[in-house]
Scaffold this motif. Structure first.
Motif, PDB file in Angstrom:
ATOM      1  N   VAL A  75      -8.669 -17.843  -2.812  1.00 61.24           N
ATOM      2  CA  VAL A  75      -8.297 -18.836  -3.819  1.00 61.24           C
ATOM      3  C   VAL A  75      -7.436 -19.902  -3.157  1.00 61.24           C
ATOM      4  CG1 VAL A  75      -7.187 -19.201  -6.049  1.00 61.24           C
ATOM      5  CG2 VAL A  75      -8.338 -17.028  -5.564  1.00 61.24           C
ATOM      6  N   ASP A  76      -7.921 -21.143  -3.140  1.00 63.90           N
ATOM      7  CA  ASP A  76      -7.126 -22.201  -2.517  1.00 63.90           C
ATOM      8  C   ASP A  76      -5.973 -22.601  -3.434  1.00 63.90           C
ATOM      9  OD1 ASP A  76      -7.979 -24.278  -4.366  1.00 63.90           O
ATOM     10  OD2 ASP A  76      -9.874 -24.320  -3.289  1.00 63.90           O
ATOM     11  N   ASP A  77      -5.022 -23.351  -2.881  1.00 58.87           N
ATOM     12  CA  ASP A  77      -3.792 -23.677  -3.607  1.00 58.87           C
ATOM     13  C   ASP A  77      -4.074 -24.479  -4.876  1.00 58.87           C
ATOM     14  OD1 ASP A  77      -2.318 -22.366  -1.685  1.00 58.87           O
ATOM     15  OD2 ASP A  77      -1.861 -24.181  -0.542  1.00 58.87           O
ATOM     16  N   GLY A  78      -5.019 -25.426  -4.793  1.00 58.15           N
ATOM     17  CA  GLY A  78      -5.305 -26.255  -5.958  1.00 58.15           C
ATOM     18  C   GLY A  78      -5.810 -25.452  -7.139  1.00 58.15           C
ATOM     19  N   LEU A  79      -6.719 -24.518  -6.882  1.00 57.88           N
ATOM     20  CA  LEU A  79      -7.242 -23.688  -7.967  1.00 57.88           C
ATOM     21  C   LEU A  79      -6.171 -22.739  -8.481  1.00 57.88           C
ATOM     22  CD1 LEU A  79      -9.595 -22.796  -9.720  1.00 57.88           C
ATOM     23  CD2 LEU A  79     -10.336 -21.272  -7.878  1.00 57.88           C
ATOM     24  N   TRP A  80      -5.382 -22.167  -7.572  1.00 55.69           N
ATOM     25  CA  TRP A  80      -4.347 -21.226  -7.997  1.00 55.69           C
ATOM     26  C   TRP A  80      -3.296 -21.914  -8.865  1.00 55.69           C
ATOM     27  CZ3 TRP A  80      -3.730 -16.528  -9.114  1.00 55.69           C
ATOM     28  CH2 TRP A  80      -2.457 -15.964  -9.250  1.00 55.69           C
ATOM     29  N   GLU A  81      -2.968 -23.169  -8.576  1.00 52.11           N
ATOM     30  CA  GLU A  81      -2.009 -23.912  -9.398  1.00 52.11           C
ATOM     31  C   GLU A  81      -2.495 -24.058 -10.835  1.00 52.11           C
ATOM     32  OE1 GLU A  81      -1.457 -27.626  -7.454  1.00 52.11           O
ATOM     33  OE2 GLU A  81      -0.270 -26.780  -5.797  1.00 52.11           O
ATOM     34  N   ARG A  82      -3.790 -24.045 -11.025  1.00 58.06           N
ATOM     35  CA  ARG A  82      -4.347 -24.168 -12.368  1.00 58.06           C
ATOM     36  C   ARG A  82      -4.491 -22.812 -13.054  1.00 58.06           C
ATOM     37  NH1 ARG A  82      -5.730 -28.280  -9.283  1.00 58.06           N
ATOM     38  NH2 ARG A  82      -6.223 -30.329 -10.214  1.00 58.06           N
ATOM     39  N   ILE A  83      -4.716 -21.767 -12.270  1.00 56.70           N
ATOM     40  CA  ILE A  83      -4.918 -20.446 -12.855  1.00 56.70           C
ATOM     41  C   ILE A  83      -3.602 -19.755 -13.195  1.00 56.70           C
ATOM     42  CG2 ILE A  83      -5.771 -18.109 -12.366  1.00 56.70           C
ATOM     43  CD1 ILE A  83      -8.005 -19.329 -10.750  1.00 56.70           C
ATOM     44  N   GLU A  84      -2.628 -19.839 -12.307  1.00 56.92           N
ATOM     45  CA  GLU A  84      -1.403 -19.055 -12.466  1.00 56.92           C
ATOM     46  C   GLU A  84      -0.722 -19.246 -13.811  1.00 56.92           C
ATOM     47  OE1 GLU A  84       2.494 -17.842  -9.765  1.00 56.92           O
ATOM     48  OE2 GLU A  84       1.632 -19.857  -9.556  1.00 56.92           O
ATOM     49  N   PRO A  85      -0.585 -20.497 -14.334  1.00 53.34           N
ATOM     50  CA  PRO A  85       0.077 -20.629 -15.644  1.00 53.34           C
ATOM     51  C   PRO A  85      -0.693 -19.999 -16.801  1.00 53.34           C
ATOM     52  CG  PRO A  85       0.013 -22.729 -14.467  1.00 53.34           C
ATOM     53  CD  PRO A  85      -0.905 -21.804 -13.754  1.00 53.34           C
ATOM     54  N   LEU A  86      -1.979 -19.727 -16.612  1.00 53.35           N
ATOM     55  CA  LEU A  86      -2.796 -19.153 -17.674  1.00 53.35           C
ATOM     56  C   LEU A  86      -2.688 -17.638 -17.750  1.00 53.35           C
ATOM     57  CD1 LEU A  86      -6.094 -21.207 -17.124  1.00 53.35           C
ATOM     58  CD2 LEU A  86      -4.198 -21.746 -18.661  1.00 53.35           C
ATOM     59  N   LEU A  87      -2.211 -17.006 -16.678  1.00 54.85           N
ATOM     60  CA  LEU A  87      -2.168 -15.550 -16.631  1.00 54.85           C
ATOM     61  C   LEU A  87      -1.049 -15.013 -17.523  1.00 54.85           C
ATOM     62  CD1 LEU A  87      -2.656 -14.980 -12.793  1.00 54.85           C
ATOM     63  CD2 LEU A  87      -4.392 -15.018 -14.600  1.00 54.85           C
ATOM     64  N   PRO A  88      -1.324 -13.944 -18.248  1.00 54.79           N
ATOM     65  CA  PRO A  88      -0.273 -13.351 -19.094  1.00 54.79           C
ATOM     66  C   PRO A  88       0.871 -12.814 -18.243  1.00 54.79           C
ATOM     67  CG  PRO A  88      -2.204 -11.917 -18.989  1.00 54.79           C
ATOM     68  CD  PRO A  88      -2.603 -13.201 -18.334  1.00 54.79           C
ATOM     69  N   VAL A  89       2.086 -13.037 -18.736  1.00 56.32           N
ATOM     70  CA  VAL A  89       3.286 -12.593 -18.027  1.00 56.32           C
ATOM     71  C   VAL A  89       3.557 -11.129 -18.367  1.00 56.32           C
ATOM     72  CG1 VAL A  89       5.757 -12.954 -17.698  1.00 56.32           C
ATOM     73  CG2 VAL A  89       4.239 -14.908 -18.041  1.00 56.32           C
ATOM     74  N   ILE A  90       3.778 -10.333 -17.341  1.00 52.59           N
ATOM     75  CA  ILE A  90       4.085  -8.913 -17.525  1.00 52.59           C
ATOM     76  C   ILE A  90       5.561  -8.707 -17.215  1.00 52.59           C
ATOM     77  CG2 ILE A  90       3.616  -6.564 -16.753  1.00 52.59           C
ATOM     78  CD1 ILE A  90       0.820  -7.442 -16.040  1.00 52.59           C
ATOM     79  N   GLU A  91       6.301  -8.217 -18.196  1.00 51.85           N
ATOM     80  CA  GLU A  91       7.725  -7.964 -17.986  1.00 51.85           C
ATOM     81  C   GLU A  91       7.911  -6.758 -17.069  1.00 51.85           C
ATOM     82  OE1 GLU A  91       9.801  -7.532 -21.610  1.00 51.85           O
ATOM     83  OE2 GLU A  91       9.223  -9.501 -22.400  1.00 51.85           O
ATOM     84  N   ARG A  92       8.727  -6.959 -16.077  1.00 51.71           N
ATOM     85  CA  ARG A  92       8.969  -5.884 -15.120  1.00 51.71           C
ATOM     86  C   ARG A  92      10.025  -4.919 -15.664  1.00 51.71           C
ATOM     87  NH1 ARG A  92      11.184  -6.438  -8.869  1.00 51.71           N
ATOM     88  NH2 ARG A  92      10.952  -4.226  -8.328  1.00 51.71           N
TER      89      ARG A  92
END
Length: 275
Positions: free
Chosen positions: A13-30
């Motif tokens: 996954v290149d940086d440009g695509l990851w910048e768009r995907i990461e905010p969409l992923l559900p946050v898991i509380e540690r």
């Protein structure tokens, strides 16, 4: 598997695509107390999912030495992200980016379908009339004037193409990217003779879309192929992902997740070229 320019593997996954995907992923509380094993990095897991999409390798044979985690870890994350709507939102985001870049063209759209064998059966399968009645599924695809996939629906292999014409039009999401109302309906729609039915032509017109559908019993040379070839190219691109050439998933939601992810990757390639 071949490499892209610069030595980067296709499933990375290149940086440009990851910048768009990461905010969409559900946050898991540690959990700090009794936290258990630390969760594997999302980006690495996504690379593992893409590895399976590109190569078609069974989950259990996912190479551990590449650092993707186990096949079951990647499968669970794919399912979880799909349930959270990540892939659909990613696809819509990239379509909006393509519109903003002036690449998307909804002046016309084309539709078509393709059979694929379902090796283990499951939901959205049926006896395929083009594969000696063996269990199969169908990908129904609608694209813009340049062959950019707008939506893909999944049905059993025995479903008639024309029955999916209206669901495909409705599956096109509202496409933003510019001021004003989002785009959603193409002005013209091109389809082959498999969609030839007057009642469906009338239904297409209700979307303020002009249908251009081949008629059964007429000779070849209608001229529709000048606009329809782009959807055949889009299907070829989807089936370039080996996991989409044959259906191995019993669960249709997992296969739909792979379809949406494949569409997003195709859109990202177009957008990356346009930027």
């Amino acid at each position: 598997m071949t490499e892209t320019r610069g030595g980067r593997k296709r499933w990375e996954v290149d940086d440009g695509l990851w910048e768009r995907i990461e905010p969409l992923l559900p946050v898991i509380e540690r959990r700090f107390r009794y936290g258990g094993r630390r969760q594997l990095d999302d980006r690495r897991v996504l690379c593992g999912i893409l590895f399976v999409l590109y190569t078609g390798v069974p989950w259990r044979y996912l190479p551990q030495e590449l650092g993707f985690g186990s096949g079951m870890t990647c499968w669970r994350r794919l399912r979880k992200w799909n349930e959270a709507g990540v892939w659909q939102r990613l696809h819509e985001m990239l379509l909006a980016g393509l519109r903003a870049a002036g690449v998307l063209d909804l002046s016309r759209a084309s539709v078509d379908s393709s059979h694929l064998r379902a090796m283990k059966g499951g939901a959205a399968t049926g006896p395929s009339p083009v594969d000696r009645g063996k269990t199969g599924s169908k990908h129904h695809v609608i694209v813009d004037a340049h062959g950019i996939p707008l939506a893909v629906t999944l049905t059993g292999g025995n479903r008639n193409d024309v029955n999916q014409l209206i669901p495909m039009i409705r599956a096109v999401p509202p496409i933003r990217g510019k001021r004003g109302q989002p785009l959603r309906r193409p002005k013209h729609l091109y389809a082959d003779r498999g969609y030839d039915h007057e009642s469906y032509r009338d239904q297409v017109r209700r979307f303020e879309t002009t249908p251009h559908i081949g008629r059964r019993g007429t000779e070849h040379g209608s001229g529709l192929g000048a606009h329809r070839w782009v959807v055949e190219g889009a299907i070829a691109l989807l089936h370039w992902f080996r996991r989409l050439r044959l259906r191995w998933e019993v669960r249709d939601d997992i296969h739909r997740a792979f379809i949406a992810l494949g569409c997003a990757v195709i859109c990202w390639r177009r957008l990356r070229t346009a930027l």
